[in-house]
Design a protein around this motif. Structure first.
Motif, PDB file in Angstrom:
ATOM      1  N   ARG A 163       0.797  -1.189  -0.054  1.00 28.44           N
ATOM      2  CA  ARG A 163       0.033   0.120  -0.113  1.00 28.44           C
ATOM      3  C   ARG A 163       0.952   1.290  -0.171  1.00 28.44           C
ATOM      4  NH1 ARG A 163      -2.748   1.155   5.845  1.00 28.44           N
ATOM      5  NH2 ARG A 163      -0.959   1.321   7.037  1.00 28.44           N
TER       6      ARG A 163
ATOM      7  N   ILE B 240     -10.714  -0.174  15.333  1.00 31.57           N
ATOM      8  CA  ILE B 240      -9.485   0.619  15.515  1.00 31.57           C
ATOM      9  C   ILE B 240      -9.843   2.085  15.511  1.00 31.57           C
ATOM     10  CG2 ILE B 240      -8.023  -1.071  14.550  1.00 31.57           C
ATOM     11  CD1 ILE B 240      -7.528   1.152  12.141  1.00 31.57           C
TER      12      ILE B 240
ATOM     13  N   ASN C  42     -11.765   5.680  16.785  1.00 27.52           N
ATOM     14  CA  ASN C  42     -12.115   6.368  17.933  1.00 27.52           C
ATOM     15  C   ASN C  42     -13.633   6.661  18.341  1.00 27.52           C
ATOM     16  OD1 ASN C  42     -12.217   8.213  15.907  1.00 27.52           O
ATOM     17  ND2 ASN C  42     -11.688   9.936  17.733  1.00 27.52           N
TER      18      ASN C  42
ATOM     19  N   ARG D 287     -12.863   3.736   6.289  1.00 27.97           N
ATOM     20  CA  ARG D 287     -11.672   2.933   6.464  1.00 27.97           C
ATOM     21  C   ARG D 287     -11.171   2.455   4.914  1.00 27.97           C
ATOM     22  NH1 ARG D 287      -7.460   2.370   7.743  1.00 27.97           N
ATOM     23  NH2 ARG D 287      -6.377   0.549   8.414  1.00 27.97           N
TER      24      ARG D 287
ATOM     25  N   ARG E 237     -10.044  16.530  12.589  1.00 28.49           N
ATOM     26  CA  ARG E 237     -10.422  15.185  12.758  1.00 28.49           C
ATOM     27  C   ARG E 237      -9.340  14.225  13.429  1.00 28.49           C
ATOM     28  NH1 ARG E 237     -14.388  17.187  11.297  1.00 28.49           N
ATOM     29  NH2 ARG E 237     -15.663  16.699   9.811  1.00 28.49           N
ATOM     30  N   VAL E 238      -9.707  13.346  13.950  1.00 32.46           N
ATOM     31  CA  VAL E 238      -8.758  12.136  14.415  1.00 32.46           C
ATOM     32  C   VAL E 238      -8.597  11.333  13.421  1.00 32.46           C
ATOM     33  CG1 VAL E 238      -8.376  10.465  16.249  1.00 32.46           C
ATOM     34  CG2 VAL E 238      -9.157  12.526  16.955  1.00 32.46           C
ATOM     35  N   LEU E 239      -7.374  10.980  13.022  1.00 36.53           N
ATOM     36  CA  LEU E 239      -7.120   9.935  11.931  1.00 36.53           C
ATOM     37  C   LEU E 239      -6.794   8.621  12.633  1.00 36.53           C
ATOM     38  CD1 LEU E 239      -6.388   8.801   9.056  1.00 36.53           C
ATOM     39  CD2 LEU E 239      -3.955   9.451   9.647  1.00 36.53           C
ATOM     40  N   THR E 240      -7.550   7.673  12.235  1.00 38.53           N
ATOM     41  CA  THR E 240      -7.050   6.118  12.774  1.00 38.53           C
ATOM     42  C   THR E 240      -6.974   5.465  11.572  1.00 38.53           C
ATOM     43  OG1 THR E 240      -9.266   5.489  12.902  1.00 38.53           O
ATOM     44  CG2 THR E 240      -8.597   6.355  14.951  1.00 38.53           C
ATOM     45  N   SER E 241      -5.665   4.381  11.655  1.00 34.10           N
ATOM     46  CA  SER E 241      -5.324   3.628  10.785  1.00 34.10           C
ATOM     47  C   SER E 241      -4.503   2.490  11.331  1.00 34.10           C
ATOM     48  CB  SER E 241      -4.413   4.345   9.511  1.00 34.10           C
ATOM     49  OG  SER E 241      -4.327   3.424   8.548  1.00 34.10           O
TER      50      SER E 241
ATOM     51  N   LYS F 228      -3.334   6.068  16.151  1.00 39.16           N
ATOM     52  CA  LYS F 228      -4.158   7.185  15.879  1.00 39.16           C
ATOM     53  C   LYS F 228      -3.415   8.393  16.117  1.00 39.16           C
ATOM     54  CE  LYS F 228      -5.734   7.747  20.713  1.00 39.16           C
ATOM     55  NZ  LYS F 228      -6.918   8.098  21.734  1.00 39.16           N
TER      56      LYS F 228
ATOM     57  N   LYS G 233      -8.396  19.020   9.019  1.00 38.05           N
ATOM     58  CA  LYS G 233      -8.938  18.062   8.201  1.00 38.05           C
ATOM     59  C   LYS G 233      -8.096  17.837   6.954  1.00 38.05           C
ATOM     60  CE  LYS G 233     -13.491  17.799   6.287  1.00 38.05           C
ATOM     61  NZ  LYS G 233     -14.796  18.455   6.270  1.00 38.05           N
TER      62      LYS G 233
ATOM     63  N   ILE H 198      -5.651  15.197   6.532  1.00 40.29           N
ATOM     64  CA  ILE H 198      -5.472  13.739   6.635  1.00 40.29           C
ATOM     65  C   ILE H 198      -4.977  12.936   5.612  1.00 40.29           C
ATOM     66  CG2 ILE H 198      -7.377  12.026   6.467  1.00 40.29           C
ATOM     67  CD1 ILE H 198      -7.667  13.451   9.230  1.00 40.29           C
ATOM     68  N   TRP H 199      -4.999  13.139   4.399  1.00 45.14           N
ATOM     69  CA  TRP H 199      -4.319  12.552   3.309  1.00 45.14           C
ATOM     70  C   TRP H 199      -3.052  12.376   3.462  1.00 45.14           C
ATOM     71  CZ3 TRP H 199      -7.080   8.679   1.176  1.00 45.14           C
ATOM     72  CH2 TRP H 199      -8.411   8.839   0.916  1.00 45.14           C
TER      73      TRP H 199
ATOM     74  N   GLU I 210      -2.406  10.119   6.326  1.00 49.76           N
ATOM     75  CA  GLU I 210      -2.462   8.637   5.827  1.00 49.76           C
ATOM     76  C   GLU I 210      -1.443   8.162   4.956  1.00 49.76           C
ATOM     77  OE1 GLU I 210      -4.287   6.292   6.893  1.00 49.76           O
ATOM     78  OE2 GLU I 210      -4.428   4.929   5.395  1.00 49.76           O
TER      79      GLU I 210
ATOM     80  N   VAL J 278       1.429   7.181   7.139  1.00 48.77           N
ATOM     81  CA  VAL J 278       1.027   5.940   7.751  1.00 48.77           C
ATOM     82  C   VAL J 278       1.375   4.892   6.899  1.00 48.77           C
ATOM     83  CG1 VAL J 278      -1.005   4.654   8.763  1.00 48.77           C
ATOM     84  CG2 VAL J 278      -0.679   7.162   9.350  1.00 48.77           C
TER      85      VAL J 278
END
Lengths: 505, 433, 118
Positions: free
Chosen positions: A492, B45, B47, B179, C46-50, C65, C72, C75-76, C79, C82
């Protein structure tokens, strides 16, 4: 090029039963199946009933082979450890005119050799089946029919044939067939991306002295490739509901309705796995179109409620449909033309008749052997047994002993059906190991319960990947090309952000 | 002999264990089928957990860890990789309490039978499969429940699809829309049969709107196409009767359909044990202390009725665990009197608890229920034997959000035999003009 | 004028935020809604979760997170970072995986303890 005495084309229940019967003889037999597993056509998508045999027209092959086949199945299912349960059946009538149909069925049954039949009043019938509609005024009771796991039945027959020396080649679509100097030249094609069995040599050309056409929906094409046109396939689709085990005791016998049109009509029956099956309708389709439709399912629902009004369809866990290889003949097409044999038009009661079809085709083969003075004798030893571990059916001591022997049986993977990792491993240690999630499902029962594999699917995909030594992204739902996953996270980092990233205002 | 065996080590089981331990039980066993505690929280996962309980926003694994840490500080025994196979009543009595036999199979313990004085059922729930909503068409690969897809993505690290349509706008569906998008998939649509979403507003805004994913209310998937892999899904508008309207079909080219069409309590063991099941909740009938129809067997969390917030699962399970302790330690007299039966009337689809023993209620009992449709304003009315005994004003009731009312012992004392809960809509009339 | 759905409670008020009039909010039923409308219009966060790849642990994905909400608009970018990140077990809850992710001033942290494989 490998040379065989006999090539069976198609490994649904008919091909499997023919191979099973032939494997009792000293022959080099090959079974060529175009898909990556056996029993992936009509065999896996039918009512799973061993009919008593009052339905087919007396004197027909269907009548004769149904009664004989159902009788043989009792013993064979026991020997080969195939889930099988004699539960009997009722045909219900809602009017005096329909009672006449029951009487005709009764007479037909007598002629066909069905024993243990009886005509009951609605009251008497409801005493035995309390959930029958109040509208039922007469019922034909018969105690000999049984319910069976149709795919396990076919698998058991094919596995036994393989154990006795028959060679099963999966992923072999026959693309060329011609007779040259008394032998058949068979050309096959392996689909691109097919997952082959471990010992597969990838050979695609074979010769055989006799060819048996058990190609189901494709039998007509195969026949027409080598002989003048003889029968026309008229595929008939039947759609079903499969209900949760909560509904599994709604009836204790197979409930038919007095047949007024074509086919046996919509039935309501317990399955050998404890669910309730409802269906099928009967509709003409083109080719192997196994989709379901609003219209068809609604009709099944309505018709079933006529016999058993209290069925709770909110307990439905799966819909499916099967396409039966009916032909324009009113009967099975079991014929020999020299060294070529058709086992075609095997629609209902094909499952019930399968073992007798195996015997019948073997007789046709024997005629050829006699004509050609070919040696044809029974083997001295024939392995006619099969045993499977079914963890949930064991008692406490047996469970304990089994787990002590192998802790994999303590790991319950499919929680709806209580199927253990040990049983899944066992499936890979059989003559025809699975290559897909549905293949494991047919062999072990995983994913057959009320969550339909939602929970255990990902775990089983992991086991399958490991056993077949393939990346998890190559794991198949069923047929070649049915990969479950579209990619891994490992790659990814290379992914592009969709549409080059999103701008927020 | 255990005092308490808890079946399931997810949020419900963990909270029950902790509460029972705190109340003084010492021989407690949690049986968990997975290799770790935490249950479904491990794959959630995102929040948003813990706002009520911990007054902060945690992710699923963090919420689970809070409880796991608490349980690890106690002497509660845990068996992982172990599946309970059955719950059996025995002839035996211990301290006058019936003894239950729990056979289980596990990697470490092999096949064993444990005896216990009480049981907490905390097996959670499972997702409704495709058959539960009857979607005609072919049966190719690429149709997943949202939870299965969530596991593939978050635990196993695989993508179940590239172009996705989601049926059902429950929270799992909405969460998976975001997601999958973040992981590079294109989510084409979220389709909801009802005229309203059953998910939280916050999730519609943050999971759909943030990523320009259209939400089609009063729509459903009417056909799946594709022989081996999903190739298309057909989405149709539905009328007020929730039946598809011919001529409204939209075809989406996609390779994946995620289903978020409801959860069903996992009650195989419950039924096997002969415990009475409520067809409305699809969980066991429970008393005010979460006890089922079998004495000493309690149920809590999603196995009892499906919750939308884990915080409420924890609360309920703490009550169940504490009740199990009271039961074993005989802190409460066993009542022979007939209980008050709660009934859902107009506007409500179920109530938990279904039975109340007034003498077991210390100060109050909380009634949990769901409404059958959206009510902007409504009165929750309790009646017994035709007499209104309490009335509660509520705003913005939606089927997706579990409601509760607090019934005091005093109010309860006015109830005889039956307690009927109805939802009366308050229609605002314009004043003046 | 910007239209928003308030996420503060199940009511879901339709808020109207007037960007030209100091982000004045109408359509709200409570003060929290006005606050949400203003923040969401001025600087949404925003909170990012991944998950990130985790090597040598009992599981191969480690959930993460952003410790607090980040703009906002980042975010991308966050990510994408991440996706390129891999960590080694053992992992502690709250362990910083990427400090100051995407220049947001907020750390990306692990949300699960992962033991190392022996």
């Amino acid at each position: 090029m490998e040379t065989f005495d006999v090539a069976v084309i198609g490994c649904g229940v008919s091909g499997a039963a023919i191979a099973y019967e032939l494997s009792k003889y000293d022959l080099r037999t090959v079974i060529l199946e175009k898909e990556n597993d056996v029993a992936t056509g009509a065999t896996k998508a039918n009512s799973g009933i061993m009919h008593a045999g009052f339905d087919p027209k007396p004197g027909s092959l269907m009548a004769r082979l149904n009664v004989r086949g159902s009788a043989l199945a009792r013993e064979v299912c026991r020997k080969l450890d195939v889930p099988y349960k004699e539960c009997g059946a009722m045909v219900v009538a809602f009017s005096e005119e329909e009672k006449e149909i029951l009487e005709r069925l009764y007479r037909q049954g007598e002629e066909n050799g069905v024993k243990n039949q009886e005509i009951l009043t609605g009251e008497e019938a409801r005493k035995m089946e309390p959930n029958l509609s109040e509208e039922v005024i007469w019922a034909l009771l018969e105690n000999d029919s049984a319910i069976v796991s149709p795919w396990e039945f076919a698998l058991a027959l094919a596995e036994t044939a393989v154990k006795n020396g028959a060679k099963l080649l999966l992923n072999r679509e026959v693309v060329g067939l011609k007779e040259e100097t008394g032998t058949w030249q068979i050309e096959t094609k392996i689909a691109e991306g097919a997952l082959l069995q471990k010992d597969d040599t990838k050979e695609t050309s074979f010769t055989a002295k006799v060819v048996i056409n058990a190609a189901g929906l494709n039998a007509e094409f195969l026949h027409d490739a080598v002989l003048p046109h003889r029968f026309k396939t008229r595929p008939k689709r039947g759609q079903y509901y499969l209900l949760d085990k909560i509904e599994g005791t709604r009836v204790s016998r197979t409930i038919f309705q007095a047949p007024t049109g074509r086919g046996k009509g919509v039935l309501v029956s317990p399955t050998v796995h404890g669910n309730l099956i409802v269906g099928p309708n009967s509709e003409d389709v083109i080719g192997n179109d196994t989709a379901t439709s609003w219209d068809g399912l609604d009709k099944v629902n309505e018709a079933a409620k006529k016999s058993v009004p209290s069925i709770d369809f909110s307990q439905n866990i799966r819909n499916f449909s099967g396409v039966r290889a009916r032909t324009d003949e009113d009967d099975f097409v079991l014929e020999r033309h020299g060294s070529y044999i058709d086992a075609a038009g095997i629609c209902s009661p094909g499952l019930s008749s399968a073992l007798a079809i195996g015997e019948y085709v073997t007789e046709l083969f024997a005629q050829w052997a006699e004509e050609t003075k070919t040696a044809f004798a029974k083997k001295e030893t024939f392995i006619d047994e099969r045993k499977k571990v079914r963890f949930k059916e064991l008692n406490a001591e047996e469970k304990e002993a089994l787990i002590q022997k192998d802790p994999a049986y303590a790991h319950v993977v499919c929680r709806c059906e209580t199927i253990t990792e040990g049983e899944i491993r066992d499936a890979f240690d059989t003559p025809i190991p699975p290559v897909s999630l549905d293949g494991i499902k047919r062999r072990t029962g995983t994913g057959m319960g009320r969550c339909q594999g939602g929970f255990c699917g990902p775990q089983i995909a992991q086991i399958l990947a490991k056993e077949l030594d393939i990346p998890e992204t190559k794991v198949l739902q069923e047929l070649t090309g049915s990969e479950i996953l579209t990619g891994g996270m490992a790659d990814r980092a290379q992914q592009e952000t969709p549409e080059g990233g999103r701008e927020y205002v | 002999m255990y005092d308490l065996i808890i079946i399931g080590g997810g949020p419900a089981g963990l909270a029950a264990a902790k509460a029972a331990w705190d109340k003084g039980l010492t021989k407690i066993l949690i049986v968990e089928r997975n290799w770790e505690l935490g249950g479904i929280l491990n794959q959630c996962i995102h929040n948003g957990f813990g706002l009520h309980h911990f007054k902060e926003e945690l992710t699923g694994p963090e919420y689970a860890a809070r409880y796991i840490d608490e349980v690890e500080k106690t002497g509660v025994e845990v068996r992982l990789d172990t599946m309970v196979l059955d719950i059996r009543q025995t002839e035996r009595k211990e301290d006058g309490l019936p003894v239950y036999e729990i056979p289980m199979a596990g990697k470490e313990c092999g096949y064993t039978c444990e005896l216990t004085k009480s049981v907490v059922l905390a097996m959670g729930c499972r997702e409704r499969p495709r058959g539960g909503v009857v979607i005609p068409g072919t049966r190719p690969a690429g149709v997943f429940t949202a939870g299965a897809a969530q596991r593939y993505v978050n635990i196993d690290g695989y993508m179940p699809g590239k172009r996705v349509v989601i049926l059902g706008s429950g929270d799992i569906g909405l969460i998976m829309a975001r997601r999958m998008t973040l992981e590079g998939a294109k989510v084409l649509a979220c389709v909801e049969l009802m005229p309203y979403s059953s998910g939280l507003n916050r999730n519609i805004v943050q999971c759909l709107n943030d990523y320009d994913i259209p939400l089609y209310l009063s729509h459903t998937v009417t056909e799946i196409r594709g022989e081996k892999r999903v190739e298309q899904v057909v989405v149709s508008e539905v009328g007020p009767d929730r039946k598809p309207i011919p001529g409204t079909e939209m075809v989406f080219d996609c390779d994946t359909l995620l289903l978020s069409v409801g959860l069903i309590p996992e009650n195989e063991l419950t039924q096997g044990a002969g415990i009475e099941i409520d067809r409305r909740t699809k969980g066991a009938f429970v008393y005010e202390n979460m006890e089922t129809s079998l004495p000493g067997i309690f149920a809590c969390g999603n196995v009892c009725h499906v919750h939308d917030l884990v915080d409420f699962v924890s609360d309920e399970s703490e009550r169940a665990g504490a009740s199990a302790a009271d039961y074993v330690l005989k802190k409460k007299a066993v009542s022979e009197a007939a209980p008050v039966v709660t009934k859902n009337g107009d506007g409500a689809t179920y109530i938990v608890p279904q039975r109340i023993r007034p003498e077991n209620v210390e100060k109050f009992v909380k009634l949990f229920f769901r409404v059958g449709r959206i009510f902007p304003k409504a009165d929750i009315v309790l009646t017994s034997a035709g007499n209104e005994i309490a009335r509660f004003h509520k705003k913005f009731l939606a089927p997706g959000e579990m409601q509760n009312i607090v019934v005091t012992k005093e109010v309860l004392s006015k109830a005889t035999e039956e307690l009927l809960l109805t939802v009366e809509e308050i229609v605002e009339t314009e004043v003046g003009a | 004028m910007k239209e928003l759905i308030c996420i503060c409670c199940p009511q879901g008020c339709h808020l109207f935020v007037d960007e030209e009039n100091d982000f004045a909010v109408t359509g709200n039923s409570c003060e929290r809604g006005a606050e949400y409308g203003r923040t969401e219009s001025m600087a949404p966060v925003r909170v990012l979760t991944s998950t990130v790849t985790c090597e040598g642990g009992a599981i191969s994905r480690c959930p993460v997170k952003t410790k607090d909400a980040i703009p906002k608009g980042k975010i991308w970018e966050a990510e994408a970072l991440v996706k390129q990140t891999s960590i080694k077990a053992p992992v502690q809850i709250g362990q910083v995986v990427i400090a100051d992710i995407a220049g947001s001033g907020v750390d990306l942290i692990a949300t699960k303890e992962i033991g190392a494989l022996k």
